[in-house]
Design a protein around this motif. Structure first.
Motif, mmCIF file in Angstrom:
data_model
loop_
_atom_site.group_PDB
_atom_site.id
_atom_site.type_symbol
_atom_site.label_atom_id
_atom_site.label_comp_id
_atom_site.label_asym_id
_atom_site.label_seq_id
_atom_site.Cartn_x
_atom_site.Cartn_y
_atom_site.Cartn_z
ATOM 1 N N LEU A 267 14.261 -22.138 -13.774
ATOM 2 C CA LEU A 267 14.594 -22.824 -15.022
ATOM 3 C C LEU A 267 15.199 -21.870 -16.045
ATOM 4 C CD1 LEU A 267 11.681 -25.321 -15.831
ATOM 5 C CD2 LEU A 267 14.115 -25.861 -15.555
ATOM 6 N N ILE A 268 14.633 -20.684 -16.162
ATOM 7 C CA ILE A 268 15.138 -19.710 -17.130
ATOM 8 C C ILE A 268 16.525 -19.231 -16.732
ATOM 9 C CG2 ILE A 268 14.737 -17.440 -18.145
ATOM 10 C CD1 ILE A 268 11.689 -18.041 -17.710
ATOM 11 N N PHE A 269 16.731 -18.979 -15.432
ATOM 12 C CA PHE A 269 18.063 -18.586 -14.961
ATOM 13 C C PHE A 269 19.085 -19.689 -15.243
ATOM 14 C CE2 PHE A 269 16.366 -15.531 -11.461
ATOM 15 C CZ PHE A 269 16.024 -14.625 -12.440
ATOM 16 N N ALA A 270 18.683 -20.929 -14.987
ATOM 17 C CA ALA A 270 19.587 -22.053 -15.236
ATOM 18 C C ALA A 270 19.890 -22.185 -16.724
ATOM 19 C CB ALA A 270 18.973 -23.343 -14.705
ATOM 20 N N ALA A 271 18.869 -21.973 -17.570
ATOM 21 C CA ALA A 271 19.069 -22.058 -19.012
ATOM 22 C C ALA A 271 20.103 -21.029 -19.467
ATOM 23 C CB ALA A 271 17.747 -21.839 -19.746
ATOM 24 N N TYR A 272 20.010 -19.817 -18.930
ATOM 25 C CA TYR A 272 20.997 -18.790 -19.269
ATOM 26 C C TYR A 272 22.396 -19.243 -18.850
ATOM 27 C CZ TYR A 272 24.018 -14.841 -18.294
ATOM 28 O OH TYR A 272 25.107 -14.024 -18.196
ATOM 29 N N TRP A 273 22.532 -19.714 -17.618
ATOM 30 C CA TRP A 273 23.843 -20.093 -17.094
ATOM 31 C C TRP A 273 24.449 -21.237 -17.899
ATOM 32 C CZ3 TRP A 273 25.391 -18.068 -12.020
ATOM 33 C CH2 TRP A 273 26.694 -18.452 -11.648
ATOM 34 N N ILE A 274 23.611 -22.231 -18.194
ATOM 35 C CA ILE A 274 24.082 -23.414 -18.921
ATOM 36 C C ILE A 274 24.585 -23.032 -20.310
ATOM 37 C CG2 ILE A 274 23.282 -25.542 -20.026
ATOM 38 C CD1 ILE A 274 21.403 -25.860 -17.545
ATOM 39 N N TYR A 275 23.849 -22.168 -20.995
ATOM 40 C CA TYR A 275 24.223 -21.826 -22.365
ATOM 41 C C TYR A 275 25.533 -21.046 -22.413
ATOM 42 C CZ TYR A 275 23.970 -20.215 -27.177
ATOM 43 O OH TYR A 275 24.274 -19.972 -28.496
ATOM 44 N N PHE A 276 25.727 -20.135 -21.487
ATOM 45 C CA PHE A 276 26.890 -19.251 -21.552
ATOM 46 C C PHE A 276 28.058 -19.729 -20.685
ATOM 47 C CE2 PHE A 276 23.430 -16.564 -22.976
ATOM 48 C CZ PHE A 276 23.990 -15.995 -24.107
ATOM 49 N N ALA A 277 28.083 -21.013 -20.386
ATOM 50 C CA ALA A 277 29.161 -21.546 -19.551
ATOM 51 C C ALA A 277 30.451 -21.763 -20.325
ATOM 52 C CB ALA A 277 28.720 -22.866 -18.907
ATOM 53 N N VAL A 278 30.383 -21.765 -21.683
ATOM 54 C CA VAL A 278 31.583 -22.058 -22.476
ATOM 55 C C VAL A 278 31.750 -21.014 -23.578
ATOM 56 C CG1 VAL A 278 31.441 -24.534 -22.038
ATOM 57 C CG2 VAL A 278 30.320 -23.582 -24.047
ATOM 58 N N PRO A 279 32.993 -20.713 -23.960
ATOM 59 C CA PRO A 279 33.264 -19.776 -25.071
ATOM 60 C C PRO A 279 33.297 -20.509 -26.404
ATOM 61 C CG PRO A 279 35.313 -20.369 -24.000
ATOM 62 C CD PRO A 279 34.230 -21.134 -23.282
ATOM 63 N N ILE A 280 32.147 -20.680 -27.000
ATOM 64 C CA ILE A 280 32.016 -21.598 -28.132
ATOM 65 C C ILE A 280 32.744 -21.123 -29.378
ATOM 66 C CG2 ILE A 280 29.902 -20.573 -29.038
ATOM 67 C CD1 ILE A 280 30.800 -24.343 -28.777
ATOM 68 N N HIS A 281 33.091 -19.854 -29.494
ATOM 69 C CA HIS A 281 33.676 -19.362 -30.746
ATOM 70 C C HIS A 281 34.991 -20.060 -31.091
ATOM 71 C CE1 HIS A 281 35.765 -16.884 -27.742
ATOM 72 N NE2 HIS A 281 36.728 -16.769 -28.632
ATOM 73 N N LEU A 282 35.699 -20.564 -30.083
ATOM 74 C CA LEU A 282 36.952 -21.256 -30.355
ATOM 75 C C LEU A 282 36.726 -22.595 -31.058
ATOM 76 C CD1 LEU A 282 38.860 -20.564 -27.021
ATOM 77 C CD2 LEU A 282 39.166 -19.429 -29.228
ATOM 78 N N HIS A 283 35.529 -23.133 -30.926
ATOM 79 C CA HIS A 283 35.207 -24.408 -31.575
ATOM 80 C C HIS A 283 34.831 -24.230 -33.041
ATOM 81 C CE1 HIS A 283 33.476 -28.362 -32.284
ATOM 82 N NE2 HIS A 283 32.317 -27.811 -32.585
ATOM 83 N N LEU A 284 34.416 -23.043 -33.430
ATOM 84 C CA LEU A 284 33.884 -22.810 -34.772
ATOM 85 C C LEU A 284 35.027 -22.537 -35.749
ATOM 86 C CD1 LEU A 284 30.839 -20.558 -33.801
ATOM 87 C CD2 LEU A 284 30.960 -23.056 -33.958
ATOM 88 N N ALA A 285 35.737 -23.591 -36.093
ATOM 89 C CA ALA A 285 36.928 -23.439 -36.916
ATOM 90 C C ALA A 285 36.627 -23.454 -38.407
ATOM 91 C CB ALA A 285 37.931 -24.547 -36.585
ATOM 92 N N SER A 286 35.534 -24.102 -38.818
ATOM 93 C CA SER A 286 35.217 -24.198 -40.239
ATOM 94 C C SER A 286 33.717 -24.430 -40.380
ATOM 95 C CB SER A 286 35.993 -25.340 -40.896
ATOM 96 O OG SER A 286 35.523 -26.595 -40.420
ATOM 97 N N ASN A 287 33.257 -24.515 -41.629
ATOM 98 C CA ASN A 287 31.838 -24.760 -41.867
ATOM 99 C C ASN A 287 31.366 -26.078 -41.273
ATOM 100 O OD1 ASN A 287 31.592 -22.368 -43.190
ATOM 101 N ND2 ASN A 287 31.236 -23.236 -45.225
ATOM 102 N N ARG A 288 32.257 -27.062 -41.218
ATOM 103 C CA ARG A 288 31.846 -28.375 -40.699
ATOM 104 C C ARG A 288 31.345 -28.252 -39.273
ATOM 105 N NH1 ARG A 288 35.614 -33.858 -40.361
ATOM 106 N NH2 ARG A 288 34.007 -35.191 -39.416
ATOM 107 N N GLN A 289 32.084 -27.542 -38.424
ATOM 108 C CA GLN A 289 31.636 -27.350 -37.045
ATOM 109 C C GLN A 289 30.506 -26.318 -36.970
ATOM 110 O OE1 GLN A 289 34.983 -26.820 -37.816
ATOM 111 N NE2 GLN A 289 35.859 -28.750 -37.104
ATOM 112 N N ALA A 290 30.661 -25.234 -37.718
ATOM 113 C CA ALA A 290 29.734 -24.117 -37.569
ATOM 114 C C ALA A 290 28.335 -24.438 -38.075
ATOM 115 C CB ALA A 290 30.289 -22.898 -38.300
ATOM 116 N N PHE A 291 28.218 -25.179 -39.186
ATOM 117 C CA PHE A 291 26.898 -25.490 -39.705
ATOM 118 C C PHE A 291 26.116 -26.398 -38.758
ATOM 119 C CE2 PHE A 291 27.299 -24.603 -44.552
ATOM 120 C CZ PHE A 291 27.601 -23.290 -44.257
ATOM 121 N N LEU A 292 26.766 -27.435 -38.248
ATOM 122 C CA LEU A 292 26.079 -28.317 -37.298
ATOM 123 C C LEU A 292 25.659 -27.550 -36.051
ATOM 124 C CD1 LEU A 292 28.309 -31.524 -37.574
ATOM 125 C CD2 LEU A 292 25.986 -31.212 -38.452
ATOM 126 N N TRP A 293 26.554 -26.714 -35.565
ATOM 127 C CA TRP A 293 26.246 -25.897 -34.388
ATOM 128 C C TRP A 293 25.115 -24.915 -34.680
ATOM 129 C CZ3 TRP A 293 26.846 -20.557 -33.728
ATOM 130 C CH2 TRP A 293 26.772 -20.090 -32.415
#
Length: 412
Positions: A267-293
Protein backbone atom coordinates in the motif's frame (compact mmCIF):
# COMPACT_ATOMS: atom_id res chain seq x y z
CA UNK A 1 29.20 49.06 -29.48
CA UNK A 2 28.69 46.33 -26.89
CA UNK A 3 25.32 45.81 -25.23
CA UNK A 4 27.14 45.57 -21.92
CA UNK A 5 26.20 48.39 -19.55
CA UNK A 6 28.52 49.80 -16.89
CA UNK A 7 26.98 47.57 -14.22
CA UNK A 8 28.22 44.50 -16.06
CA UNK A 9 24.76 43.19 -17.00
CA UNK A 10 23.48 42.99 -20.59
CA UNK A 11 21.11 45.79 -21.53
CA UNK A 12 21.27 47.23 -18.05
CA UNK A 13 19.09 44.49 -16.53
CA UNK A 14 19.47 43.99 -12.77
CA UNK A 15 21.69 41.11 -11.72
CA UNK A 16 20.04 37.92 -10.49
CA UNK A 17 19.59 37.76 -6.72
CA UNK A 18 22.64 36.59 -4.83
CA UNK A 19 21.61 33.65 -2.64
CA UNK A 20 24.94 33.22 -0.89
CA UNK A 21 24.49 33.44 2.84
CA UNK A 22 25.00 36.85 4.44
CA UNK A 23 24.10 38.28 7.83
CA UNK A 24 21.17 40.39 6.64
CA UNK A 25 19.96 41.10 3.14
CA UNK A 26 16.99 42.88 1.69
CA UNK A 27 14.06 40.43 1.65
CA UNK A 28 12.80 40.87 -1.89
CA UNK A 29 10.43 38.52 -3.68
CA UNK A 30 11.96 35.78 -5.79
CA UNK A 31 10.99 35.29 -9.42
CA UNK A 32 8.14 32.90 -10.23
CA UNK A 33 9.95 31.91 -13.41
CA UNK A 34 13.33 31.43 -11.72
CA UNK A 35 15.16 28.47 -13.27
CA UNK A 36 16.60 25.51 -11.38
CA UNK A 37 14.65 26.35 -8.23
CA UNK A 38 14.90 23.47 -5.77
CA UNK A 39 14.38 22.79 -2.07
CA UNK A 40 17.23 23.90 0.15
CA UNK A 41 18.99 21.85 2.87
CA UNK A 42 17.33 24.10 5.46
CA UNK A 43 13.89 23.27 4.07
CA UNK A 44 14.68 19.55 4.13
CA UNK A 45 15.85 19.83 7.74
CA UNK A 46 12.66 21.72 8.55
CA UNK A 47 10.54 18.93 7.05
CA UNK A 48 12.36 16.19 8.95
CA UNK A 49 11.79 17.96 12.25
CA UNK A 50 8.11 18.39 11.48
CA UNK A 51 7.73 14.66 11.00
CA UNK A 52 8.52 14.26 14.70
CA UNK A 53 5.22 15.96 15.44
CA UNK A 54 3.42 13.91 12.76
CA UNK A 55 4.75 10.74 14.39
CA UNK A 56 3.51 11.87 17.81
CA UNK A 57 0.02 12.50 16.47
CA UNK A 58 0.03 9.12 14.72
CA UNK A 59 1.14 7.34 17.87
CA UNK A 60 -1.72 8.83 19.87
CA UNK A 61 -4.15 7.81 17.12
CA UNK A 62 -2.88 4.23 17.34
CA UNK A 63 -3.49 4.09 21.09
CA UNK A 64 -7.00 5.50 20.79
CA UNK A 65 -8.04 3.19 17.95
CA UNK A 66 -6.51 0.09 19.52
CA UNK A 67 -8.48 0.80 22.71
CA UNK A 68 -11.70 1.13 20.74
CA UNK A 69 -12.11 4.90 21.10
CA UNK A 70 -12.35 6.23 17.53
CA UNK A 71 -14.72 9.00 18.61
CA UNK A 72 -11.92 10.46 20.71
CA UNK A 73 -8.93 9.46 18.62
CA UNK A 74 -9.98 10.59 15.14
CA UNK A 75 -11.09 14.16 16.05
CA UNK A 76 -8.02 14.60 18.23
CA UNK A 77 -5.76 13.42 15.43
CA UNK A 78 -7.43 15.71 12.91
CA UNK A 79 -7.02 18.73 15.19
CA UNK A 80 -3.38 18.13 16.07
CA UNK A 81 -2.41 17.14 12.55
CA UNK A 82 -3.95 20.37 11.28
CA UNK A 83 -1.79 22.41 13.66
CA UNK A 84 1.36 20.67 12.44
CA UNK A 85 0.39 20.72 8.76
CA UNK A 86 -0.74 24.34 8.70
CA UNK A 87 2.46 25.60 10.33
CA UNK A 88 4.42 23.67 7.69
CA UNK A 89 2.24 25.09 4.90
CA UNK A 90 2.76 28.67 6.07
CA UNK A 91 6.53 28.32 6.14
CA UNK A 92 6.71 26.50 2.81
CA UNK A 93 4.72 29.07 0.83
CA UNK A 94 6.54 31.97 2.46
CA UNK A 95 9.95 30.46 1.74
CA UNK A 96 8.94 29.81 -1.86
CA UNK A 97 8.38 33.55 -2.29
CA UNK A 98 10.94 35.18 0.04
CA UNK A 99 13.79 32.80 0.89
CA UNK A 100 16.83 35.08 1.29
CA UNK A 101 18.99 32.38 2.95
CA UNK A 102 20.78 34.98 5.06
CA UNK A 103 21.77 34.44 8.69
CA UNK A 104 18.65 36.07 10.11
CA UNK A 105 16.38 33.98 7.88
CA UNK A 106 18.15 30.78 8.95
CA UNK A 107 17.99 31.65 12.65
CA UNK A 108 14.28 32.47 12.47
CA UNK A 109 13.65 29.17 10.66
CA UNK A 110 15.51 27.30 13.41
CA UNK A 111 13.28 29.05 15.94
CA UNK A 112 10.28 27.71 14.04
CA UNK A 113 11.79 24.23 14.26
CA UNK A 114 12.12 24.67 18.03
CA UNK A 115 8.46 25.62 18.10
CA UNK A 116 7.34 22.45 16.36
CA UNK A 117 9.38 20.37 18.80
CA UNK A 118 7.61 22.10 21.70
CA UNK A 119 4.30 21.37 19.99
CA UNK A 120 5.28 17.73 19.46
CA UNK A 121 6.15 17.36 23.15
CA UNK A 122 2.68 18.61 24.08
CA UNK A 123 0.71 16.32 21.76
CA UNK A 124 0.29 13.40 24.23
CA UNK A 125 -1.06 15.69 26.94
CA UNK A 126 -3.37 17.42 24.48
CA UNK A 127 -4.64 14.06 23.26
CA UNK A 128 -5.15 12.43 26.66
CA UNK A 129 -6.09 15.37 28.87
CA UNK A 130 -7.26 18.07 26.42
CA UNK A 131 -4.43 20.18 27.83
CA UNK A 132 -3.25 22.34 24.93
CA UNK A 133 -0.83 24.57 26.83
CA UNK A 134 2.39 23.16 25.31
CA UNK A 135 0.76 22.82 21.89
CA UNK A 136 -0.37 26.46 21.96
CA UNK A 137 3.05 27.62 23.15
CA UNK A 138 4.89 25.71 20.44
CA UNK A 139 2.45 26.98 17.85
CA UNK A 140 2.95 30.55 19.13
CA UNK A 141 6.72 30.24 18.76
CA UNK A 142 6.34 29.08 15.15
CA UNK A 143 3.75 31.67 14.20
CA UNK A 144 5.46 34.67 15.82
CA UNK A 145 8.67 33.72 14.05
CA UNK A 146 6.70 33.66 10.81
CA UNK A 147 5.21 37.08 11.61
CA UNK A 148 8.72 38.48 11.94
CA UNK A 149 9.49 37.16 8.45
CA UNK A 150 6.39 38.79 6.99
CA UNK A 151 7.34 42.08 8.65
CA UNK A 152 10.79 41.82 7.09
CA UNK A 153 9.16 41.28 3.71
CA UNK A 154 6.89 44.28 4.29
CA UNK A 155 9.84 46.46 5.26
CA UNK A 156 11.65 45.54 2.03
CA UNK A 157 8.60 46.02 -0.20
CA UNK A 158 6.31 48.78 -1.34
CA UNK A 159 2.77 49.26 -2.59
CA UNK A 160 0.48 46.25 -2.95
CA UNK A 161 3.25 43.78 -2.11
CA UNK A 162 3.89 45.54 1.19
CA UNK A 163 0.18 45.56 2.03
CA UNK A 164 -0.03 41.83 1.32
CA UNK A 165 2.84 41.10 3.70
CA UNK A 166 1.29 43.25 6.42
CA UNK A 167 -2.08 41.52 6.00
CA UNK A 168 -0.36 38.18 6.52
CA UNK A 169 1.39 39.43 9.66
CA UNK A 170 -1.82 40.83 11.15
CA UNK A 171 -3.88 37.78 10.17
CA UNK A 172 -1.44 35.31 11.71
CA UNK A 173 -1.32 37.32 14.96
CA UNK A 174 -5.11 37.51 15.22
CA UNK A 175 -5.46 33.79 14.62
CA UNK A 176 -2.89 33.01 17.28
CA UNK A 177 -4.95 35.02 19.77
CA UNK A 178 -8.04 33.10 18.67
CA UNK A 179 -6.35 29.80 19.47
CA UNK A 180 -6.34 30.88 23.13
CA UNK A 181 -9.86 29.48 23.15
CA UNK A 182 -8.28 26.02 23.44
CA UNK A 183 -6.80 27.09 26.78
CA UNK A 184 -9.60 29.20 28.21
CA UNK A 185 -12.84 27.54 27.15
CA UNK A 186 -14.36 24.30 28.52
CA UNK A 187 -13.55 20.99 26.84
CA UNK A 188 -16.93 20.68 25.13
CA UNK A 189 -16.28 23.96 23.28
CA UNK A 190 -12.80 23.07 22.04
CA UNK A 191 -13.86 21.19 18.88
CA UNK A 192 -15.87 24.24 17.85
CA UNK A 193 -12.90 26.49 18.58
CA UNK A 194 -10.81 24.30 16.32
CA UNK A 195 -13.37 24.41 13.51
CA UNK A 196 -13.76 28.19 13.63
CA UNK A 197 -10.03 28.85 13.89
CA UNK A 198 -9.14 26.38 11.13
CA UNK A 199 -11.49 28.25 8.78
CA UNK A 200 -10.03 31.58 9.91
CA UNK A 201 -6.47 30.35 9.36
CA UNK A 202 -7.19 29.19 5.83
CA UNK A 203 -8.96 32.47 5.06
CA UNK A 204 -5.85 34.53 5.83
CA UNK A 205 -3.98 33.73 2.56
CA UNK A 206 -7.11 34.30 0.47
CA UNK A 207 -7.69 37.70 2.10
CA UNK A 208 -4.04 38.75 2.09
CA UNK A 209 -3.47 37.86 -1.58
CA UNK A 210 -6.77 39.12 -2.98
CA UNK A 211 -5.11 42.20 -4.50
CA UNK A 212 -1.52 41.03 -4.89
CA UNK A 213 -0.26 37.45 -5.15
CA UNK A 214 2.99 36.47 -3.53
CA UNK A 215 5.76 35.22 -5.78
CA UNK A 216 5.61 31.52 -4.94
CA UNK A 217 7.35 29.27 -7.44
CA UNK A 218 5.21 26.48 -9.02
CA UNK A 219 7.99 23.94 -9.44
CA UNK A 220 9.46 24.68 -6.03
CA UNK A 221 6.14 24.44 -4.18
CA UNK A 222 5.25 21.20 -5.97
CA UNK A 223 8.62 19.78 -4.97
CA UNK A 224 8.16 20.90 -1.36
CA UNK A 225 4.81 19.12 -1.08
CA UNK A 226 6.25 16.05 -2.79
CA UNK A 227 9.19 15.88 -0.42
CA UNK A 228 6.94 16.20 2.62
CA UNK A 229 4.75 13.43 1.23
CA UNK A 230 7.83 11.21 0.87
CA UNK A 231 8.89 11.94 4.44
CA UNK A 232 5.39 11.17 5.78
CA UNK A 233 5.31 7.89 3.85
CA UNK A 234 8.76 7.10 5.23
CA UNK A 235 7.49 7.69 8.76
CA UNK A 236 4.60 5.35 7.94
CA UNK A 237 7.06 2.63 6.95
CA UNK A 238 9.05 3.23 10.13
CA UNK A 239 6.00 3.06 12.38
CA UNK A 240 4.78 -0.14 10.73
CA UNK A 241 8.22 -1.72 11.00
CA UNK A 242 8.47 -0.96 14.71
CA UNK A 243 5.01 -2.42 15.27
CA UNK A 244 5.89 -5.66 13.47
CA UNK A 245 9.21 -5.91 15.30
CA UNK A 246 7.55 -5.43 18.69
CA UNK A 247 4.92 -8.07 17.89
CA UNK A 248 7.59 -10.55 16.79
CA UNK A 249 9.62 -9.94 19.94
CA UNK A 250 6.62 -10.64 22.14
CA UNK A 251 4.63 -13.25 20.21
CA UNK A 252 6.63 -14.58 17.23
CA UNK A 253 3.36 -14.72 15.32
CA UNK A 254 4.93 -14.74 11.86
CA UNK A 255 1.91 -16.30 10.17
CA UNK A 256 -0.42 -13.56 11.36
CA UNK A 257 2.00 -10.69 10.83
CA UNK A 258 3.38 -11.50 7.39
CA UNK A 259 0.17 -10.72 5.44
CA UNK A 260 -0.26 -7.42 7.30
CA UNK A 261 3.37 -6.39 6.82
CA UNK A 262 3.33 -7.36 3.14
CA UNK A 263 0.01 -5.71 2.39
CA UNK A 264 0.95 -2.55 4.28
CA UNK A 265 4.24 -2.25 2.42
CA UNK A 266 2.50 -2.71 -0.93
CA UNK A 267 0.00 0.00 0.00
CA UNK A 268 2.78 2.44 0.87
CA UNK A 269 4.66 1.66 -2.35
CA UNK A 270 1.47 2.16 -4.33
CA UNK A 271 0.77 5.44 -2.52
CA UNK A 272 4.21 6.71 -3.54
CA UNK A 273 3.72 5.66 -7.17
CA UNK A 274 0.22 7.12 -7.41
CA UNK A 275 1.23 10.49 -6.00
CA UNK A 276 4.27 11.00 -8.21
CA UNK A 277 2.70 9.79 -11.45
CA UNK A 278 2.09 13.35 -12.73
CA UNK A 279 4.15 16.59 -12.90
CA UNK A 280 1.69 18.77 -11.03
CA UNK A 281 3.69 22.02 -11.18
CA UNK A 282 2.40 22.71 -14.69
CA UNK A 283 -1.13 22.88 -13.29
CA UNK A 284 -0.29 25.48 -10.63
CA UNK A 285 -0.79 28.54 -12.78
CA UNK A 286 -2.33 30.88 -10.19
CA UNK A 287 -3.65 31.05 -6.64
CA UNK A 288 -6.98 29.64 -7.78
CA UNK A 289 -5.42 26.29 -8.68
CA UNK A 290 -2.64 26.36 -6.11
CA UNK A 291 -4.75 27.13 -3.04
CA UNK A 292 -7.24 24.33 -3.71
CA UNK A 293 -4.38 21.95 -4.41
CA UNK A 294 -2.40 23.03 -1.36
CA UNK A 295 -5.34 22.99 1.06
CA UNK A 296 -6.43 19.58 -0.21
CA UNK A 297 -3.13 18.14 0.96
CA UNK A 298 -4.44 18.27 4.51
CA UNK A 299 -6.41 15.12 3.65
CA UNK A 300 -3.69 13.67 1.43
CA UNK A 301 -0.94 13.95 4.03
CA UNK A 302 -3.22 13.21 6.97
CA UNK A 303 -4.47 9.99 5.37
CA UNK A 304 -0.93 8.99 4.34
CA UNK A 305 0.23 9.28 7.95
CA UNK A 306 -2.90 7.48 9.17
CA UNK A 307 -2.10 4.45 6.98
CA UNK A 308 0.93 3.77 9.16
CA UNK A 309 -1.16 4.17 12.31
CA UNK A 310 -3.72 1.75 10.88
CA UNK A 311 -1.05 -0.85 10.12
CA UNK A 312 0.11 -0.60 13.72
CA UNK A 313 -3.45 -1.16 14.94
CA UNK A 314 -3.87 -4.16 12.62
CA UNK A 315 -0.63 -5.66 13.96
CA UNK A 316 -1.74 -5.19 17.55
CA UNK A 317 -5.14 -6.74 16.83
CA UNK A 318 -3.56 -9.76 15.15
CA UNK A 319 -1.55 -10.62 18.27
CA UNK A 320 -4.37 -9.88 20.70
CA UNK A 321 -3.12 -6.56 22.06
CA UNK A 322 -5.91 -4.38 20.63
CA UNK A 323 -9.41 -4.34 22.12
CA UNK A 324 -11.26 -4.14 18.81
CA UNK A 325 -12.60 -6.52 16.18
CA UNK A 326 -10.73 -7.68 13.09
CA UNK A 327 -13.18 -5.68 10.97
CA UNK A 328 -12.43 -2.47 12.91
CA UNK A 329 -8.68 -3.10 12.72
CA UNK A 330 -8.90 -3.65 8.97
CA UNK A 331 -10.89 -0.43 8.57
CA UNK A 332 -8.06 1.43 10.31
CA UNK A 333 -5.94 0.61 7.24
CA UNK A 334 -8.42 0.53 4.38
CA UNK A 335 -10.28 3.77 5.18
CA UNK A 336 -7.20 6.06 5.16
CA UNK A 337 -5.77 4.19 2.15
CA UNK A 338 -9.01 4.69 0.20
CA UNK A 339 -9.17 8.34 1.29
CA UNK A 340 -5.60 8.86 0.09
CA UNK A 341 -6.35 7.41 -3.34
CA UNK A 342 -9.51 9.43 -3.80
CA UNK A 343 -8.01 12.72 -2.60
CA UNK A 344 -4.90 12.33 -4.76
CA UNK A 345 -7.19 11.83 -7.75
CA UNK A 346 -9.47 14.73 -6.78
CA UNK A 347 -6.87 17.47 -6.25
CA UNK A 348 -3.80 16.13 -8.01
CA UNK A 349 -3.79 13.52 -10.73
CA UNK A 350 -7.16 14.04 -12.44
CA UNK A 351 -5.78 17.13 -14.14
CA UNK A 352 -3.54 14.86 -16.24
CA UNK A 353 -5.97 12.02 -16.96
CA UNK A 354 -7.39 11.59 -20.45
CA UNK A 355 -10.62 9.72 -21.06
CA UNK A 356 -13.08 8.00 -18.78
CA UNK A 357 -10.94 4.91 -18.19
CA UNK A 358 -8.01 6.88 -16.81
CA UNK A 359 -10.27 9.08 -14.69
CA UNK A 360 -12.01 6.08 -13.10
CA UNK A 361 -8.89 4.16 -12.01
CA UNK A 362 -8.33 5.83 -8.65
CA UNK A 363 -11.99 6.32 -7.59
CA UNK A 364 -12.78 2.68 -8.41
CA UNK A 365 -9.62 1.53 -6.64
CA UNK A 366 -10.60 3.52 -3.56
CA UNK A 367 -13.94 1.68 -3.47
CA UNK A 368 -12.16 -1.65 -3.96
CA UNK A 369 -9.84 -0.92 -1.04
CA UNK A 370 -12.83 -0.12 1.15
CA UNK A 371 -14.43 -3.42 0.11
CA UNK A 372 -11.31 -5.24 1.36
CA UNK A 373 -12.37 -4.28 4.90
CA UNK A 374 -14.78 -7.25 4.84
CA UNK A 375 -12.04 -9.77 4.06
CA UNK A 376 -11.17 -10.49 7.69
CA UNK A 377 -7.53 -11.17 8.46
CA UNK A 378 -6.58 -10.92 4.78
CA UNK A 379 -7.93 -7.37 4.43
CA UNK A 380 -4.59 -5.53 4.54
CA UNK A 381 -2.93 -7.93 2.10
CA UNK A 382 -5.85 -7.67 -0.34
CA UNK A 383 -5.78 -3.87 -0.05
CA UNK A 384 -2.08 -3.93 -0.88
CA UNK A 385 -2.77 -6.08 -3.94
CA UNK A 386 -5.46 -3.61 -5.02
CA UNK A 387 -2.83 -0.89 -4.74
CA UNK A 388 -0.47 -2.87 -6.98
CA UNK A 389 -3.27 -3.47 -9.50
CA UNK A 390 -4.08 0.25 -9.45
CA UNK A 391 -0.52 1.13 -10.39
CA UNK A 392 -0.38 -1.56 -13.09
CA UNK A 393 -3.65 -0.46 -14.70
CA UNK A 394 -2.67 3.20 -14.48
CA UNK A 395 0.69 2.58 -16.14
CA UNK A 396 -0.96 0.53 -18.91
CA UNK A 397 -3.59 3.16 -19.66
CA UNK A 398 -1.03 5.95 -19.55
CA UNK A 399 1.23 4.12 -22.01
CA UNK A 400 -1.63 3.66 -24.44
CA UNK A 401 -2.94 7.22 -24.15
CA UNK A 402 -0.36 9.61 -22.63
CA UNK A 403 -1.62 13.07 -21.62
CA UNK A 404 -0.78 16.07 -23.71
CA UNK A 405 1.64 18.37 -21.87
CA UNK A 406 0.10 21.53 -20.52
CA UNK A 407 1.64 24.84 -21.54
CA UNK A 408 3.91 26.54 -19.07
CA UNK A 409 1.81 28.42 -16.49
CA UNK A 410 1.19 32.08 -17.17
CA UNK A 411 1.12 33.79 -13.79
CA UNK A 412 -1.30 36.58 -13.17
Amino acid sequence: MSDEEPNGEPNGEPPPPDRRSGVLRRMTARGRDEEHRAATPLELFFDLCFVVAVAQAGRQLVHALAEGHPGHGIPGYLMLFFAVWWAWVNFSWFSSAYDTDDVVYRVVTLVQIAGVLILAAGIPRAFDEANYTAVWLGYAVMRLALVSQWLRAAHSSAGAERRTALKYAVGVCLCQVGWLGLLLLPDRAKPWVFLVMAIAEMAVPAIAERRQQTAWHPHHIAERYGLFTIIVLGETVSAATVAVQSALDEHEAVGELLPIASGGLLLIFAAYWIYFAVPIHLHLASNRQAFLWGYGHYLVLGSAAAIGAGIEVAVEESVGKAHISTFAASACVTVPAALFMFCVWLIHSRHYKRGTAQQLVLPVSALAVLACTFAGGAAVLLAGLVGVATVAVGVTLFTRNPPEPEPSPQHS
